[in-house]
Design a protein around this motif. Structure first.
Motif, PDB file in Angstrom:
ATOM      1  N   LYS A   1       0.830  -1.205   0.000  1.00 21.86           N
ATOM      2  CA  LYS A   1       0.000   0.000   0.000  1.00 21.86           C
ATOM      3  C   LYS A   1       0.862   1.251   0.000  1.00 21.86           C
ATOM      4  CE  LYS A   1      -4.054  -1.994   2.314  1.00 21.86           C
ATOM      5  NZ  LYS A   1      -4.916  -1.961   3.535  1.00 21.86           N
ATOM      6  N   THR A   2       1.964   1.195   0.735  1.00 21.29           N
ATOM      7  CA  THR A   2       2.881   2.333   0.766  1.00 21.29           C
ATOM      8  C   THR A   2       3.500   2.567  -0.606  1.00 21.29           C
ATOM      9  OG1 THR A   2       3.416   1.954   3.102  1.00 21.29           O
ATOM     10  CG2 THR A   2       4.981   3.257   1.814  1.00 21.29           C
ATOM     11  N   HIS A   3       3.958   1.478  -1.235  1.00 23.72           N
ATOM     12  CA  HIS A   3       4.545   1.597  -2.569  1.00 23.72           C
ATOM     13  C   HIS A   3       3.529   2.142  -3.577  1.00 23.72           C
ATOM     14  CE1 HIS A   3       8.221  -0.131  -1.315  1.00 23.72           C
ATOM     15  NE2 HIS A   3       7.856  -1.409  -1.326  1.00 23.72           N
ATOM     16  N   VAL A   4       2.303   1.608  -3.533  1.00 25.96           N
ATOM     17  CA  VAL A   4       1.259   2.050  -4.463  1.00 25.96           C
ATOM     18  C   VAL A   4       0.983   3.539  -4.258  1.00 25.96           C
ATOM     19  CG1 VAL A   4      -1.183   1.872  -5.069  1.00 25.96           C
ATOM     20  CG2 VAL A   4       0.164  -0.205  -4.691  1.00 25.96           C
ATOM     21  N   GLY A   5       0.876   3.948  -3.003  1.00 26.89           N
ATOM     22  CA  GLY A   5       0.624   5.355  -2.702  1.00 26.89           C
ATOM     23  C   GLY A   5       1.712   6.263  -3.249  1.00 26.89           C
ATOM     24  N   ARG A   6       2.960   5.823  -3.136  1.00 26.11           N
ATOM     25  CA  ARG A   6       4.075   6.631  -3.640  1.00 26.11           C
ATOM     26  C   ARG A   6       4.086   6.689  -5.160  1.00 26.11           C
ATOM     27  NH1 ARG A   6       8.652   4.281   0.559  1.00 26.11           N
ATOM     28  NH2 ARG A   6       8.050   5.589   2.352  1.00 26.11           N
ATOM     29  N   VAL A   7       3.744   5.566  -5.803  1.00 23.64           N
ATOM     30  CA  VAL A   7       3.666   5.539  -7.268  1.00 23.64           C
ATOM     31  C   VAL A   7       2.619   6.535  -7.755  1.00 23.64           C
ATOM     32  CG1 VAL A   7       2.949   4.167  -9.264  1.00 23.64           C
ATOM     33  CG2 VAL A   7       4.503   3.179  -7.568  1.00 23.64           C
ATOM     34  N   LEU A   8       1.436   6.499  -7.142  1.00 26.23           N
ATOM     35  CA  LEU A   8       0.359   7.393  -7.551  1.00 26.23           C
ATOM     36  C   LEU A   8       0.738   8.852  -7.320  1.00 26.23           C
ATOM     37  CD1 LEU A   8      -2.790   5.480  -6.211  1.00 26.23           C
ATOM     38  CD2 LEU A   8      -1.750   5.371  -8.474  1.00 26.23           C
ATOM     39  N   ALA A   9       1.365   9.114  -6.179  1.00 29.09           N
ATOM     40  CA  ALA A   9       1.739  10.492  -5.856  1.00 29.09           C
ATOM     41  C   ALA A   9       2.816  11.016  -6.807  1.00 29.09           C
ATOM     42  CB  ALA A   9       2.229  10.567  -4.412  1.00 29.09           C
ATOM     43  N   LYS A  10       3.858  10.226  -7.051  1.00 28.09           N
ATOM     44  CA  LYS A  10       4.968  10.679  -7.895  1.00 28.09           C
ATOM     45  C   LYS A  10       4.547  10.872  -9.349  1.00 28.09           C
ATOM     46  CE  LYS A  10       8.811   8.791  -5.191  1.00 28.09           C
ATOM     47  NZ  LYS A  10       9.972   7.847  -5.193  1.00 28.09           N
ATOM     48  N   LEU A  11       3.639  10.018  -9.829  1.00 28.30           N
ATOM     49  CA  LEU A  11       3.202  10.110 -11.223  1.00 28.30           C
ATOM     50  C   LEU A  11       1.943  10.959 -11.367  1.00 28.30           C
ATOM     51  CD1 LEU A  11       3.828   6.442 -12.428  1.00 28.30           C
ATOM     52  CD2 LEU A  11       5.335   8.428 -12.607  1.00 28.30           C
ATOM     53  N   GLU A  12       1.454  11.482 -10.233  1.00 31.69           N
ATOM     54  CA  GLU A  12       0.257  12.331 -10.209  1.00 31.69           C
ATOM     55  C   GLU A  12      -0.937  11.617 -10.833  1.00 31.69           C
ATOM     56  OE1 GLU A  12       1.320  16.013 -12.058  1.00 31.69           O
ATOM     57  OE2 GLU A  12       2.564  16.651 -10.369  1.00 31.69           O
ATOM     58  N   LEU A  13      -1.172  10.402 -10.364  1.00 33.56           N
ATOM     59  CA  LEU A  13      -2.274   9.580 -10.861  1.00 33.56           C
ATOM     60  C   LEU A  13      -3.369   9.515  -9.807  1.00 33.56           C
ATOM     61  CD1 LEU A  13      -0.112   6.677 -12.327  1.00 33.56           C
ATOM     62  CD2 LEU A  13      -1.152   8.570 -13.587  1.00 33.56           C
ATOM     63  N   ARG A  14      -4.609   9.421 -10.278  1.00 31.15           N
ATOM     64  CA  ARG A  14      -5.746   9.449  -9.361  1.00 31.15           C
ATOM     65  C   ARG A  14      -5.903   8.154  -8.582  1.00 31.15           C
ATOM     66  NH1 ARG A  14     -11.360   8.236  -9.713  1.00 31.15           N
ATOM     67  NH2 ARG A  14     -12.614   9.565  -8.350  1.00 31.15           N
ATOM     68  N   ASP A  15      -5.751   7.028  -9.269  1.00 27.35           N
ATOM     69  CA  ASP A  15      -5.967   5.749  -8.602  1.00 27.35           C
ATOM     70  C   ASP A  15      -5.265   4.632  -9.360  1.00 27.35           C
ATOM     71  OD1 ASP A  15      -7.564   5.244 -10.820  1.00 27.35           O
ATOM     72  OD2 ASP A  15      -9.435   5.661  -9.773  1.00 27.35           O
TER      73      ASP A  15
END
Length: 216
Positions: free
Chosen positions: A186-200
């Motif tokens: 979940k932490t990795h997914v959250g960072r991926v979404l944040a860094k790539l500016e993705l909604r979900d």
């Protein structure tokens, strides 16, 4: 706390059928119904449901445009949209996901899968019907130009997580692949979404295909 649901479909019998299925579940609450896309946008602003069950084909404003409006509106951007349709077609799937939908199911889905799907989408997971697979997205993008990837900001583990997301894996499945806990995933997914500016997660899948990060 119950999950608030808005049902958007132009057929009264369909809305009634979904309501009967959902209201017997103790954690689900149907907060309203909408008869077309424009009504769905207005009712979403007024009722602020957690999930909108959105039909694709509706008069005046279709479900895809309604989803775009809901996602783009800061007041309703946190609402998750689960698309429902009788049409299992490449373009509908891609357009719906691009519009910001968090899932896509066919209307003949069994009640148990519909209920579990709503709970999964509410929990932040993406959802595609078994017959609506990643191959549809891949096929639709086959002739689309590959954009330059901006994944340089990702760590090796985050990039690996993104590729597993593109395969449609759940957090539990990714945890098994990477030999880590679901909390770490979940932490990795959250960072991926944040860094790539993705909604979900669904947007992460599309990003991976559009940027040539997932095998075609």
């Amino acid at each position: 706390m119950s999950i608030g649901i808005l049902i958007a479909d132009d057929q009264a019998l369909v809305r009634r059928g979904f309501r009967m299925i959902l209201e017997i579940e103790p954690d689900l609450e149907v907060v309203g119904e909408a008869v077309d896309g424009a009504d769905a946008v207005a009712k979403t602003r007024m009722l602020r449901p957690d999930i909108v069950l959105m039909d694709v084909r509706m008069p005046r404003v279709d479900g895809i445009e309604a989803t775009q409006r809901i996602v783009a509106d800061p007041a309703t951007g946190g609402v998750r949209v689960l698309m429902l349709t009788t049409f299992d077609m490449d373009g509908y799937v891609y357009d719906a996901l691009q519009a910001g939908a968090s899932g896509f199911l066919l209307k003949d889905v069994v009640p148990e899968f519909l209920v579990s799907g709503i709970r999964s989408v509410y929990a932040g997971e993406s959802l595609l019907a078994p017959s609506v697979t990643r191959r549809l997205i891949s096929a639709f993008l086959e002739h689309a130009p590959v954009e330059a990837s901006g994944d340089e900001a990702l760590t090796a583990r985050e990039r690996e997580t993104l590729l597993l997301l593109a395969q449609g894996l759940t957090n539990a499945e990714i945890a098994q692949r990477l030999f880590v806990s679901e909390t770490t995933v979940k932490t990795h997914v959250g960072r991926v979404l944040a860094k790539l500016e993705l909604r979900d997660r669904v947007q992460a899948v599309i990003y991976a295909y559009e940027h040539g990060l997932a095998g075609r």
